[in-house]
Design an enzyme around this catalytic site. Structure first.
Site, PDB file in Angstrom:
ATOM      1  N   ALA A  33       0.875  -1.172   0.000  1.00 27.06           N
ATOM      2  CA  ALA A  33       0.000   0.000   0.000  1.00 27.06           C
ATOM      3  C   ALA A  33       0.909   1.218   0.000  1.00 27.06           C
ATOM      4  O   ALA A  33       1.194   1.803   1.040  1.00 27.06           O
ATOM      5  CB  ALA A  33      -0.900  -0.032   1.217  1.00 27.06           C
ATOM      6  N   VAL A  34       1.403   1.551  -1.180  1.00 25.61           N
ATOM      7  CA  VAL A  34       2.377   2.641  -1.316  1.00 25.61           C
ATOM      8  C   VAL A  34       1.657   3.866  -1.872  1.00 25.61           C
ATOM      9  O   VAL A  34       0.839   3.755  -2.788  1.00 25.61           O
ATOM     10  CB  VAL A  34       3.552   2.206  -2.228  1.00 25.61           C
ATOM     11  CG1 VAL A  34       4.571   3.327  -2.367  1.00 25.61           C
ATOM     12  CG2 VAL A  34       4.212   0.948  -1.670  1.00 25.61           C
ATOM     13  N   GLU A  75       3.994  -8.870 -13.755  1.00 23.52           N
ATOM     14  CA  GLU A  75       2.961  -9.811 -14.217  1.00 23.52           C
ATOM     15  C   GLU A  75       3.433 -10.544 -15.474  1.00 23.52           C
ATOM     16  O   GLU A  75       3.164 -11.728 -15.653  1.00 23.52           O
ATOM     17  CB  GLU A  75       1.660  -9.054 -14.487  1.00 23.52           C
ATOM     18  CG  GLU A  75       0.499  -9.940 -14.871  1.00 23.52           C
ATOM     19  CD  GLU A  75      -0.805  -9.158 -14.947  1.00 23.52           C
ATOM     20  OE1 GLU A  75      -1.549  -9.129 -13.962  1.00 23.52           O
ATOM     21  OE2 GLU A  75      -1.070  -8.565 -16.018  1.00 23.52           O
ATOM     22  N   LYS A 104      -0.926   6.695  -2.432  1.00 19.73           N
ATOM     23  CA  LYS A 104      -2.371   6.822  -2.202  1.00 19.73           C
ATOM     24  C   LYS A 104      -3.094   5.480  -2.104  1.00 19.73           C
ATOM     25  O   LYS A 104      -4.252   5.434  -1.725  1.00 19.73           O
ATOM     26  CB  LYS A 104      -2.980   7.677  -3.316  1.00 19.73           C
ATOM     27  CG  LYS A 104      -2.517   9.125  -3.254  1.00 19.73           C
ATOM     28  CD  LYS A 104      -3.169   9.950  -4.334  1.00 19.73           C
ATOM     29  CE  LYS A 104      -2.646  11.376  -4.286  1.00 19.73           C
ATOM     30  NZ  LYS A 104      -2.957  12.111  -5.509  1.00 19.73           N
ATOM     31  N   TYR A 105      -2.414   4.398  -2.448  1.00 19.38           N
ATOM     32  CA  TYR A 105      -3.057   3.075  -2.357  1.00 19.38           C
ATOM     33  C   TYR A 105      -3.342   2.679  -0.910  1.00 19.38           C
ATOM     34  O   TYR A 105      -4.019   1.699  -0.659  1.00 19.38           O
ATOM     35  CB  TYR A 105      -2.200   2.004  -3.047  1.00 19.38           C
ATOM     36  CG  TYR A 105      -2.378   1.950  -4.546  1.00 19.38           C
ATOM     37  CD1 TYR A 105      -2.061   3.035  -5.333  1.00 19.38           C
ATOM     38  CD2 TYR A 105      -2.872   0.803  -5.173  1.00 19.38           C
ATOM     39  CE1 TYR A 105      -2.214   2.995  -6.707  1.00 19.38           C
ATOM     40  CE2 TYR A 105      -3.033   0.752  -6.550  1.00 19.38           C
ATOM     41  CZ  TYR A 105      -2.698   1.849  -7.309  1.00 19.38           C
ATOM     42  OH  TYR A 105      -2.857   1.801  -8.674  1.00 19.38           O
TER      43      TYR A 105
END
Ligand code: UD2
Length: 347
Positions: A115-116, A296, A118-119
């Site tokens: 969670a970097v 991914e 604004k996440y």
């Protein structure tokens, strides 16, 4: 037998023994002959895949449950891959049976979530819904990687469940945040004690749990099929197509398109995956290449060579903006709708 003859027999026996030892050394599993330095397919080969009792499934003696059938079941979906790994869909497993098999094994589940920037705003819902649905009743350790440790919400966790915050630097590029996860996952696993029954799942934070995600998802190497492409021909999968990249998959290659937003398995297996994807990502970067979908793409390349031993259907990572297809009987985990321009540091 003369002395000379005895000596020759001795020499022959010794040579045979040495040849035997050499043969075993050369053909031991995972042995890599030198590092050709071009691209890594299954890690540097230093991970011994510890024997796990995952394969030994002991059920309680008097458990009663619905009779299984091999002629009636889900007829609308495929539940096994061509390399005979199960594809997990609702209706293919008995949750009570599986939980009672895994409970005595004293398994532990780690979950990583980044969670970097604004996440961080997605973290509260992620953690609260994980309490309701993710391995309920099992030992769970959530690792939150963030540059805003002070903003990590306080969420009540059940007994046996814990959360650790790991500070990470901020970044001006979302691609870098996403891709660096492999490195940090690798390093996290290297700190863990080696236990046979430790699993890890690496999950996107901008998502919520809506249904059970539990022991049915356990396996050596676990991949989740991406909800956006599972009905498509593989020519349409957004693999990295440039041969110069170590994530490259050519036309006619690739089984499924797997998510970067959820994968997992035994610690040793995920360590090998993370280490390999990180090395390939960094080697690409030295040559000025960034794969189409960062880590991914590298994960998809890795899973093409190193087949997952369990494949989770798109029930395990849906996207809120997509309407539900008829084969999706339950959504267990789903990405929320987000405004990229508002939350990413760059567009
Ligand atoms: C897809 C993948 C994602 C990743 C990405 C390619 C799914 C559902 N998602 O999602 O896993 O492979 O493509 O890079 O398969 N993050 C931050 N701060 C940021 C940016 C990202 O913390 O500023 C973290 C966060 O945990 C987020 C994850 O990185 O969930 C992936 O980023 P994304 O959700 O923006 O990527 P997205 O939606 O393109």
């Amino acid at each position: 037998m003369s002395v000379i003859n005895r000596k020759s027999v001795g020499v022959v026996l010794l040579s045979a023994l040495l040849l035997g030892v050499l043969y075993c050394y050369m053909y031991q599993p995972n042995r890599v002959f030198g590092d050709v330095g071009v691209r890594r397919e299954n890690g540097p080969g230093d991970d011994d895949i510890a024997a796990s009792n995952d394969l030994h499934l002991v059920a309680p003696a008097h458990l009663q449950y619905k009779q299984p059938s091999i002629i009636h079941g889900r007829g609308d979906v495929v539940t096994v891959t061509p390399w005979l790994s199960p594809v997990v869909w609702e209706g293919t497993f008995n949750a009570v049976l599986l939980d009672s098999i895994y409970r005595p094994k004293n398994i532990s589940i780690a979950a990583t979530v980044f969670a970097v920037g604004k996440y961080i705003k997605f973290l509260k819902d992620f953690l609260e819904t994980a309490e309701q649905h993710f391995f309920v009743g099992f030992k769970v350790h959530v690792y939150v990687f963030t540059d805003r440790p002070d903003e990590v919400p306080r969420v009540r966790m059940a007994a046996g469940r814990q959360l650790t915050v790991r500070p990470v630097p901020s970044s001006q590029r979302w691609q870098e945040i996403s891709a660096r996860r492999m490195e940090l996952i690798q390093l996290l696993i290297e700190e863990q004690p080696r236990r046979a029954n430790s699993y890890i799942f690496c999950l996107d934070v901008d998502s919520k749990f809506h249904g059970r995600w539990g022991t049915e998802s356990l396996g050596g190497l676990v991949a989740v099929i991406h909800p956006g492409y599972y009905r498509d021909d593989r020519s349409r999968f957004p693999y990295e197509r440039r041969p110069a990249s170590r994530a490259h998959l050519a036309a006619g290659e690739g089984d499924f398109y797997y998510c970067g937003g959820a994968f997992g398995g035994l610690l040793q297996e995920v360590h090998q995956l993370a280490k390999t994807c990180r090395a390939n990502f960094e080697d690409d970067a030295k040559e000025g290449i960034e794969a189409a979908w960062q880590e991914e793409s590298h994960l998809n390349r890795y899973m093409w060579i190193n087949k997952p031993s369990k494949v989770l259907s798109p029930e395990y990572l849906w996207q809120d903006f997509k309407s539900r297809n008829p084969e999706i009987q339950i959504i267990r985990f789903s990405g929320v709708i987000k405004n990229y321009a508002e939350i990413r540091p760059n567009v």
